[in-house]
Design a protein around this motif. Structure first.
Motif, PDB file in Angstrom:
ATOM      1  N   PRO A 138       0.845  -1.190   0.000  1.00 11.00           N
ATOM      2  CA  PRO A 138       0.000   0.000   0.000  1.00 11.00           C
ATOM      3  C   PRO A 138       0.885   1.247   0.000  1.00 11.00           C
ATOM      4  CG  PRO A 138      -0.714  -1.545   1.689  1.00 11.00           C
ATOM      5  CD  PRO A 138       0.579  -2.060   1.134  1.00 11.00           C
ATOM      6  N   ILE A 139       0.411   2.334  -0.587  1.00 14.87           N
ATOM      7  CA  ILE A 139       1.232   3.531  -0.772  1.00 14.87           C
ATOM      8  C   ILE A 139       1.755   4.082   0.541  1.00 14.87           C
ATOM      9  CG2 ILE A 139      -0.723   5.126  -0.824  1.00 14.87           C
ATOM     10  CD1 ILE A 139       2.447   5.388  -2.987  1.00 14.87           C
ATOM     11  N   GLU A 140       0.924   4.051   1.585  1.00 16.44           N
ATOM     12  CA  GLU A 140       1.366   4.575   2.885  1.00 16.44           C
ATOM     13  C   GLU A 140       2.556   3.778   3.416  1.00 16.44           C
ATOM     14  OE1 GLU A 140      -1.809   3.539   2.333  1.00 16.44           O
ATOM     15  OE2 GLU A 140      -2.867   5.461   2.199  1.00 16.44           O
ATOM     16  N   GLU A 141       2.490   2.467   3.262  1.00 20.88           N
ATOM     17  CA  GLU A 141       3.570   1.604   3.729  1.00 20.88           C
ATOM     18  C   GLU A 141       4.844   1.796   2.891  1.00 20.88           C
ATOM     19  OE1 GLU A 141       4.172  -3.173   4.396  1.00 20.88           O
ATOM     20  OE2 GLU A 141       2.135  -2.363   4.390  1.00 20.88           O
ATOM     21  N   ALA A 142       4.694   1.952   1.584  1.00 18.15           N
ATOM     22  CA  ALA A 142       5.849   2.153   0.704  1.00 18.15           C
ATOM     23  C   ALA A 142       6.550   3.473   1.004  1.00 18.15           C
ATOM     24  CB  ALA A 142       5.397   2.104  -0.752  1.00 18.15           C
ATOM     25  N   VAL A 143       5.764   4.531   1.237  1.00 18.81           N
ATOM     26  CA  VAL A 143       6.366   5.832   1.553  1.00 18.81           C
ATOM     27  C   VAL A 143       7.065   5.781   2.899  1.00 18.81           C
ATOM     28  CG1 VAL A 143       5.846   8.245   2.078  1.00 18.81           C
ATOM     29  CG2 VAL A 143       4.805   7.156   0.096  1.00 18.81           C
ATOM     30  N   ALA A 144       6.438   5.151   3.892  1.00 19.96           N
ATOM     31  CA  ALA A 144       7.059   5.032   5.211  1.00 19.96           C
ATOM     32  C   ALA A 144       8.375   4.263   5.127  1.00 19.96           C
ATOM     33  CB  ALA A 144       6.102   4.354   6.185  1.00 19.96           C
ATOM     34  N   GLU A 145       8.394   3.207   4.323  1.00 17.74           N
ATOM     35  CA  GLU A 145       9.618   2.422   4.143  1.00 17.74           C
ATOM     36  C   GLU A 145      10.708   3.249   3.461  1.00 17.74           C
ATOM     37  OE1 GLU A 145      10.683  -1.258   1.311  1.00 17.74           O
ATOM     38  OE2 GLU A 145       9.063  -1.671   2.749  1.00 17.74           O
ATOM     39  N   VAL A 182      11.019   6.574   3.494  1.00 17.66           N
ATOM     40  CA  VAL A 182      11.483   7.598   4.438  1.00 17.66           C
ATOM     41  C   VAL A 182      12.435   6.979   5.451  1.00 17.66           C
ATOM     42  CG1 VAL A 182      10.723   9.100   6.329  1.00 17.66           C
ATOM     43  CG2 VAL A 182       9.491   9.100   4.158  1.00 17.66           C
ATOM     44  N   GLU A 183      12.091   5.803   5.956  1.00 15.06           N
ATOM     45  CA  GLU A 183      12.950   5.116   6.920  1.00 15.06           C
ATOM     46  C   GLU A 183      14.307   4.784   6.302  1.00 15.06           C
ATOM     47  OE1 GLU A 183      12.874   0.765   8.987  1.00 15.06           O
ATOM     48  OE2 GLU A 183      11.000   1.922   9.066  1.00 15.06           O
ATOM     49  N   ASP A 184      14.316   4.346   5.060  1.00  9.44           N
ATOM     50  CA  ASP A 184      15.560   4.019   4.366  1.00  9.44           C
ATOM     51  C   ASP A 184      16.436   5.263   4.186  1.00  9.44           C
ATOM     52  OD1 ASP A 184      17.336   2.280   2.895  1.00  9.44           O
ATOM     53  OD2 ASP A 184      16.640   3.329   1.096  1.00  9.44           O
ATOM     54  N   ILE A 185      15.831   6.367   3.780  1.00 10.86           N
ATOM     55  CA  ILE A 185      16.593   7.613   3.586  1.00 10.86           C
ATOM     56  C   ILE A 185      17.139   8.127   4.907  1.00 10.86           C
ATOM     57  CG2 ILE A 185      16.366  10.041   2.930  1.00 10.86           C
ATOM     58  CD1 ILE A 185      14.424   9.050   0.735  1.00 10.86           C
ATOM     59  N   GLN A 186      16.337   8.047   5.960  1.00 12.45           N
ATOM     60  CA  GLN A 186      16.811   8.479   7.275  1.00 12.45           C
ATOM     61  C   GLN A 186      17.998   7.633   7.724  1.00 12.45           C
ATOM     62  OE1 GLN A 186      13.214   8.236   9.598  1.00 12.45           O
ATOM     63  NE2 GLN A 186      12.719  10.405   9.253  1.00 12.45           N
ATOM     64  N   GLY A 187      17.958   6.340   7.435  1.00  8.95           N
ATOM     65  CA  GLY A 187      19.083   5.466   7.762  1.00  8.95           C
ATOM     66  C   GLY A 187      20.333   5.827   6.980  1.00  8.95           C
ATOM     67  N   GLN A 188      20.159   6.185   5.720  1.00 14.09           N
ATOM     68  CA  GLN A 188      21.302   6.589   4.898  1.00 14.09           C
ATOM     69  C   GLN A 188      21.902   7.898   5.403  1.00 14.09           C
ATOM     70  OE1 GLN A 188      20.144   6.700   0.785  1.00 14.09           O
ATOM     71  NE2 GLN A 188      19.580   4.529   0.743  1.00 14.09           N
ATOM     72  N   VAL A 189      21.053   8.826   5.808  1.00 14.30           N
ATOM     73  CA  VAL A 189      21.538  10.118   6.323  1.00 14.30           C
ATOM     74  C   VAL A 189      22.297   9.898   7.631  1.00 14.30           C
ATOM     75  CG1 VAL A 189      20.808  12.340   7.291  1.00 14.30           C
ATOM     76  CG2 VAL A 189      19.784  11.493   5.164  1.00 14.30           C
TER      77      VAL A 189
END
Length: 79
Positions: A57-64, A66-73
């Motif tokens: 679902p789009i909400e889950e994909a966006v949350a994933e 965002v979490e991935d980008i935050q981990g990279q940062v």
């Protein structure tokens, strides 16, 4: 504004932008084409049945994402 007139105006402005000014068009042709002839909608049922693909679902994909980008940062700032 008449949509057909807007389409031809967009065509003219896109042509001028492409060949003369070399800048981004003020009124992109593809946007007016979508407005004149309707939006593009896709159905993923064929890929689900024939390829067995499952979609989040789009909400889950966006949350994933965002979490991935935050981990990279966080990983980049720890270096």
């Amino acid at each position: 504004m008449n949509v057909i007139f807007g389409y031809w105006l967009a065509w003219l402005l896109t042509w001028i932008s492409t060949w003369i000014t070399k800048m981004e068009p003020v009124l992109p042709l593809d946007i007016m084409r979508t407005a004149a002839w309707g939006s593009i909608e896709y159905d993923c049922s064929k890929s689900i049945t024939e390829l067995g693909i499952s979609y989040l679902p789009i909400e889950e994909a966006v949350a994933e994402a965002v979490e991935d980008i935050q981990g990279q940062v966080k990983g980049a700032s720890a270096r």
